[in-house]
Design a protein around this motif. Structure first.
Motif, PDB file in Angstrom:
ATOM      1  N   ASP A 342       1.052  -1.186   0.043  1.00  0.00           N
ATOM      2  CA  ASP A 342       0.150  -0.194  -0.626  1.00  0.00           C
ATOM      3  C   ASP A 342       1.028   1.137   0.173  1.00  0.00           C
ATOM      4  O   ASP A 342       0.337   2.108  -0.879  1.00  0.00           O
ATOM      5  N   ARG A 343       1.843   0.774   0.829  1.00  0.00           N
ATOM      6  CA  ARG A 343       2.924   2.093   0.013  1.00  0.00           C
ATOM      7  C   ARG A 343       3.174   2.619  -0.917  1.00  0.00           C
ATOM      8  O   ARG A 343       3.516   3.641  -1.068  1.00  0.00           O
ATOM      9  N   LEU A 344       3.488   1.838  -1.425  1.00  0.00           N
ATOM     10  CA  LEU A 344       3.927   1.531  -2.788  1.00  0.00           C
ATOM     11  C   LEU A 344       2.989   1.823  -3.808  1.00  0.00           C
ATOM     12  O   LEU A 344       3.484   2.727  -4.847  1.00  0.00           O
ATOM     13  N   ARG A 345       1.866   1.919  -4.073  1.00  0.00           N
ATOM     14  CA  ARG A 345       0.633   2.059  -3.721  1.00  0.00           C
ATOM     15  C   ARG A 345       0.743   3.918  -3.946  1.00  0.00           C
ATOM     16  O   ARG A 345       0.287   4.411  -4.976  1.00  0.00           O
ATOM     17  N   LYS A 346       0.833   3.931  -2.998  1.00  0.00           N
ATOM     18  CA  LYS A 346       0.369   5.910  -3.040  1.00  0.00           C
ATOM     19  C   LYS A 346       1.515   6.385  -3.203  1.00  0.00           C
ATOM     20  O   LYS A 346       1.528   7.703  -4.069  1.00  0.00           O
ATOM     21  N   LEU A 347       2.929   5.958  -3.508  1.00  0.00           N
ATOM     22  CA  LEU A 347       3.949   6.584  -3.711  1.00  0.00           C
ATOM     23  C   LEU A 347       3.936   7.155  -5.257  1.00  0.00           C
ATOM     24  O   LEU A 347       4.284   7.857  -5.633  1.00  0.00           O
ATOM     25  N   ILE A 348       3.513   5.497  -6.639  1.00  0.00           N
ATOM     26  CA  ILE A 348       3.289   6.003  -7.564  1.00  0.00           C
ATOM     27  C   ILE A 348       2.012   6.935  -8.009  1.00  0.00           C
ATOM     28  O   ILE A 348       2.501   7.622  -8.901  1.00  0.00           O
ATOM     29  N   MET A 349       1.033   6.789  -6.957  1.00  0.00           N
ATOM     30  CA  MET A 349       0.074   7.574  -7.632  1.00  0.00           C
ATOM     31  C   MET A 349      -0.128   9.647  -7.154  1.00  0.00           C
ATOM     32  O   MET A 349      -0.317  10.020  -7.541  1.00  0.00           O
ATOM     33  N   LYS A 350       0.772   9.149  -6.039  1.00  0.00           N
ATOM     34  CA  LYS A 350       0.868  10.675  -5.453  1.00  0.00           C
ATOM     35  C   LYS A 350       1.904  11.670  -6.254  1.00  0.00           C
ATOM     36  O   LYS A 350       1.311  12.628  -6.585  1.00  0.00           O
ATOM     37  N   LYS A 351       2.934  11.255  -6.672  1.00  0.00           N
ATOM     38  CA  LYS A 351       3.856  12.001  -7.616  1.00  0.00           C
ATOM     39  C   LYS A 351       3.721  11.648  -9.539  1.00  0.00           C
ATOM     40  O   LYS A 351       3.372   9.953  -9.318  1.00  0.00           O
ATOM     41  N   PRO A 352       3.634  12.426 -10.405  1.00  0.00           N
ATOM     42  CA  PRO A 352       2.815  11.485 -11.218  1.00  0.00           C
ATOM     43  C   PRO A 352       4.264  11.289 -11.886  1.00  0.00           C
ATOM     44  O   PRO A 352       5.012  12.364 -11.488  1.00  0.00           O
ATOM     45  N   PHE A 353       3.882  11.318 -13.301  1.00  0.00           N
ATOM     46  CA  PHE A 353       5.383  10.565 -14.203  1.00  0.00           C
ATOM     47  C   PHE A 353       5.287  11.512 -14.842  1.00  0.00           C
ATOM     48  O   PHE A 353       4.871  11.772 -15.816  1.00  0.00           O
ATOM     49  N   SER A 354       6.753  11.812 -15.339  1.00  0.00           N
ATOM     50  CA  SER A 354       7.117  13.053 -16.138  1.00  0.00           C
ATOM     51  C   SER A 354       7.591  12.101 -17.422  1.00  0.00           C
ATOM     52  O   SER A 354       9.127  11.959 -17.622  1.00  0.00           O
ATOM     53  N   ILE A 355       7.067  12.790 -18.873  1.00  0.00           N
ATOM     54  CA  ILE A 355       7.413  11.842 -19.470  1.00  0.00           C
ATOM     55  C   ILE A 355       7.992  12.935 -20.976  1.00  0.00           C
ATOM     56  O   ILE A 355       6.571  12.970 -22.042  1.00  0.00           O
ATOM     57  N   ASN A 356       9.028  12.803 -21.510  1.00  0.00           N
ATOM     58  CA  ASN A 356       9.739  14.581 -22.371  1.00  0.00           C
ATOM     59  C   ASN A 356       7.951  15.025 -22.097  1.00  0.00           C
ATOM     60  O   ASN A 356       7.000  16.141 -23.063  1.00  0.00           O
ATOM     61  N   GLY A 357       8.031  16.170 -21.180  1.00  0.00           N
ATOM     62  CA  GLY A 357       7.400  16.779 -20.586  1.00  0.00           C
ATOM     63  C   GLY A 357       5.997  16.736 -20.511  1.00  0.00           C
ATOM     64  O   GLY A 357       5.102  17.836 -19.962  1.00  0.00           O
ATOM     65  N   THR A 358       5.152  15.785 -20.268  1.00  0.00           N
ATOM     66  CA  THR A 358       4.021  15.081 -20.006  1.00  0.00           C
ATOM     67  C   THR A 358       3.719  14.590 -18.892  1.00  0.00           C
ATOM     68  O   THR A 358       4.625  13.581 -18.542  1.00  0.00           O
ATOM     69  N   SER A 359       2.910  15.481 -18.037  1.00  0.00           N
ATOM     70  CA  SER A 359       2.700  14.734 -16.553  1.00  0.00           C
ATOM     71  C   SER A 359       1.693  13.601 -16.176  1.00  0.00           C
ATOM     72  O   SER A 359       0.394  13.997 -17.125  1.00  0.00           O
ATOM     73  N   LEU A 360       1.468  12.456 -16.223  1.00  0.00           N
ATOM     74  CA  LEU A 360       1.205  11.252 -16.116  1.00  0.00           C
ATOM     75  C   LEU A 360       0.945  10.392 -14.643  1.00  0.00           C
ATOM     76  O   LEU A 360       1.878  10.723 -14.468  1.00  0.00           O
ATOM     77  N   ASN A 361      -0.603  10.482 -15.094  1.00  0.00           N
ATOM     78  CA  ASN A 361      -0.519  10.521 -13.860  1.00  0.00           C
ATOM     79  C   ASN A 361      -0.939   8.185 -13.688  1.00  0.00           C
ATOM     80  O   ASN A 361      -1.471   7.751 -14.597  1.00  0.00           O
ATOM     81  N   ILE A 362      -0.232   7.634 -13.039  1.00  0.00           N
ATOM     82  CA  ILE A 362       0.463   6.063 -13.031  1.00  0.00           C
ATOM     83  C   ILE A 362      -0.125   6.145 -11.989  1.00  0.00           C
ATOM     84  O   ILE A 362      -0.380   6.347 -10.421  1.00  0.00           O
ATOM     85  N   THR A 363      -1.119   4.610 -11.377  1.00  0.00           N
ATOM     86  CA  THR A 363      -1.441   4.035 -11.001  1.00  0.00           C
ATOM     87  C   THR A 363      -0.749   2.848 -10.774  1.00  0.00           C
ATOM     88  O   THR A 363      -1.359   2.039 -12.627  1.00  0.00           O
ATOM     89  N   ALA A 364      -1.363   1.672  -9.893  1.00  0.00           N
ATOM     90  CA  ALA A 364      -1.330   0.273 -10.447  1.00  0.00           C
ATOM     91  C   ALA A 364      -1.670  -0.694  -8.911  1.00  0.00           C
ATOM     92  O   ALA A 364      -1.800  -0.219  -8.059  1.00  0.00           O
ATOM     93  N   SER A 365      -1.457  -1.450  -9.445  1.00  0.00           N
ATOM     94  CA  SER A 365      -2.478  -2.595  -8.702  1.00  0.00           C
ATOM     95  C   SER A 365      -2.469  -3.780  -8.050  1.00  0.00           C
ATOM     96  O   SER A 365      -0.693  -4.378  -9.064  1.00  0.00           O
TER      97      SER A 365
END
Length: 404
Positions: A342-365
Motif C-alpha cells: 500500500d505504501r508503494l501504491r500511494k508513492l506511485i499515485m502521489k507523484k505523476p510521471f514526467s515523460i517528454n514534458g508530459t505529466s502522466l498520472n500512473i496507478t498500479a494494482s
C-alpha cells in the motif's frame, strides 16, 4: 538492496594459466639449456684435452719407450740415479705443456713411472679406465679440483684436469702398457661459464619475447571473453530495459529464501515468513498506444525507481514480464507485506510521471500473499499473489488485494 547476482566465474583464468605454464616452462627450458650447454662444453673440453694428452703421450712414448719398457729394467727395476735422470728429462718436456701428472703402467698394471715418485711401483688393481686402456681403448673424464684424484695415496690437485688413459704399443703393435696424463683444463672454466651464460641469456630473451607476445594475445582475448561473460551474465540475470532482476533471477532468489526458511525449521528455530507481492501498472497498454513504446519504457524505468525507494535494502524485486513486477519481502508477515504494497501504491499515485514534458498520472494494482510453509512451491505462492492482483485490477485498479 539485493540487486547484484553473485556467481562464481573467473574470466582471467587464461591469463593466470598462461603465467603459471609460462613460468614453469621458462624454468624448465632455461635449466635444460644450461644443463645441455654445460655438458656440450664439457664434452668439447674433454675432446681437446684428450687429443692433447694422446699427442703428448705419443711423443713421450716415442722418445722414451726404450727406457720405459726395456725388459731388463722392468725385471730389475730402476736405480735411483736412473729415475732422477729420466725424471728431469720428462719434467723438462712436460713443462712446455699444462700437464700436472703422468703415470706409466706396464701390462701388469704396475706404475713403472710417475712424476710423483712415491707412487712408483704401486699396482692399480681396480681402475676401470686403466683396464680399458690396456684393452686398446682411449678414455677420458673430467676431474674437478675438489674431487679426489685416482689412488688414495696420491696428492689432491688444485686444478680442474682431464684424466686421459690410452694404450702404449711396441714396434709390432702389441699393447705393452698404458699411460695416464692429467691435462690442466682450468683455463676452460671461464669459457664454459661464458658459453652457459650466453646460452641461458639468449634463450631467456627469446622466451621472454615469446611469452610477452603470447600474454598480450591471451590478455586481449581474455578481455573479450570477460566482456562477453559480463554481457551473458547480465542477459541471464537482469532485465535489459530496467536493469532489475529478470524472471529467472527472481525464481532463484525466491528458492534461496525458501531454503533459508527450511534450514531454520531443521535447526529447530522459529520459522520466518516470506512476503510476496505481484504488481502491474494499470492501463499500461493505453500509455503505449497514446504516447508510444518509448514513453512506456520510460514509465517502466520510473516505476522500478519508485519500487526501490519504498523497499528495504535486503528486499528483492524484479520484472516478471511486460508491466508486471514481483517483490520478495524476507521475514515479513502477511499484514506487513500488505502495508508495504500500500505504501508503494500511494508513492506511485502521489507523484505523476514526467515523460517528454508530459505529466502522466500512473496507478498500479497489487496482489499480496505470504509464505509460512517453506515446503510450498514458489509457483503456488506466485499463483496466489497473481490471482489477488487480478482481483485488484478487476475491481478498478489502484488497490491492494491480499490472499492466503
Amino acid at each position: 538492496m539485493k540487486n547484484i547476482h553473485k556467481i562464481e566465474r573467473n574470466p582471467n583464468f587464461l591469463e593466470h594459466l598462461l603465467i603459471i605454464i609460462g613460468s614453469l616452462s621458462m624454468i624448465v627450458i632455461v635449466t635444460l639449456t644450461a644443463f645441455t650447454t654445460y655438458h656440450s662444453a664439457k664434452e668439447d673440453v674433454l675432446n681437446i684435452a684428450e687429443d692433447d694428452a694422446v699427442r703428448i703421450g705419443t711423443v713421450i712414448v716415442k722418445h722414451y719407450q726404450y727406457d720405459l719398457f726395456n725388459k731388463n729394467k722392468l725385471n730389475k727395476g730402476w736405480s735411483s740415479l736412473e729415475i732422477d735422470m729420466f725424471d728431469r728429462h720428462v719434467k723438462y718436456f712436460l713443462s712446455q705443456f699444462e700437464i700436472h701428472k703422468i703415470k706409466v703402467f706396464n701390462f701388469k698394471r704396475n706404475i713403472i713411472y710417475s712424476n710423483e715418485r712415491d707412487i712408483i711401483g704401486i699396482k692399480d688393481k681396480n681402475n676401470k679406465s686403466l683396464t680399458k686402456a690396456l684393452q686398446g681403448k682411449i678414455n677420458s673424464h673430467l676431474v674437478h679440483e675438489d674431487e679426489t684424484v685416482d689412488l688414495s695415496e696420491e696428492k689432491q690437485l688444485n686444478a680442474d684436469v682431464v684424466e686421459t688413459y690410452f694404450p702404449v704399443y711396441n714396434d709390432i703393435e702389441e699393447i705393452v702398457g698404458a699411460m695416464e696424463l692429467y691435462v690442466d683444463v682450468t683455463r676452460y672454466k671461464d669459457e664454459i661459464i661464458h658459453r652457459v651464460t650466453t646460452s641461458v641469456v639468449n634463450i631467456s630473451a627469446i622466451l621472454i619475447i615469446v611469452f610477452a607476445i603470447s600474454y598480450f594475445i591471451v590478455r586481449t582475448g581474455s578481455k573479450e571473453v570477460k566482456s562477453l561473460l559480463d554481457r551473458l551474465h547480465n542477459m541471464a540475470v537482469y532485465d535489459t530495459l530496467t536493469g532489475v532482476y529478470n524472471r529467472g533471477a527472481i525464481i532463484e532468489q525466491a528458492n534461496k529464501e525458501l531454503s533459508l526458511m527450511k534450514r531454520r525449521i531443521i535447526n529447530g528455530e522459529p520459522p520466518k515468513c516470506l512476503g510476496i507481492i505481484m504488481t502491474d501498472l494499470d492501463y499500461f497498454k493505453k500509455i503505449n498506444d497514446t504516447y508510444g513504446h518509448q514513453a512506456g519504457d520510460k514509465v517502466l524505468c520510473g516505476f522500478t525507481d519508485r519500487i526501490k525507494q519504498s523497499l528495504r535494502e535486503y528486499d528483492v524485486y524484479g520484472r516478471w514480464g511486460g508491466e508486471e513486477f514481483v517483490i520478495l519481502l524476507p521475514e515479513t508477515d502477511h499484514e506487513k507485506a500488505a502495508a508495504a504494497a500500500d505504501r508503494l501504491r500511494k508513492l506511485i499515485m502521489k507523484k505523476p510521471f514526467s515523460i517528454n514534458g508530459t505529466s502522466l498520472n500512473i496507478t498500479a494494482s497489487f496482489g499480496v500473499t505470504c509464505c509460512y510453509d517453506p515446503y510450498e512451491s514458489f509457483d503456488t505462492l506466485l499463483a496466489k499473489s497473481d490471482e489477488a492482483m487480478y482481483e485488484a485490477k478487476e475491481s478498478g485498479g489502484n488497490r491492494v488485494v491480499s490472499k492466503q
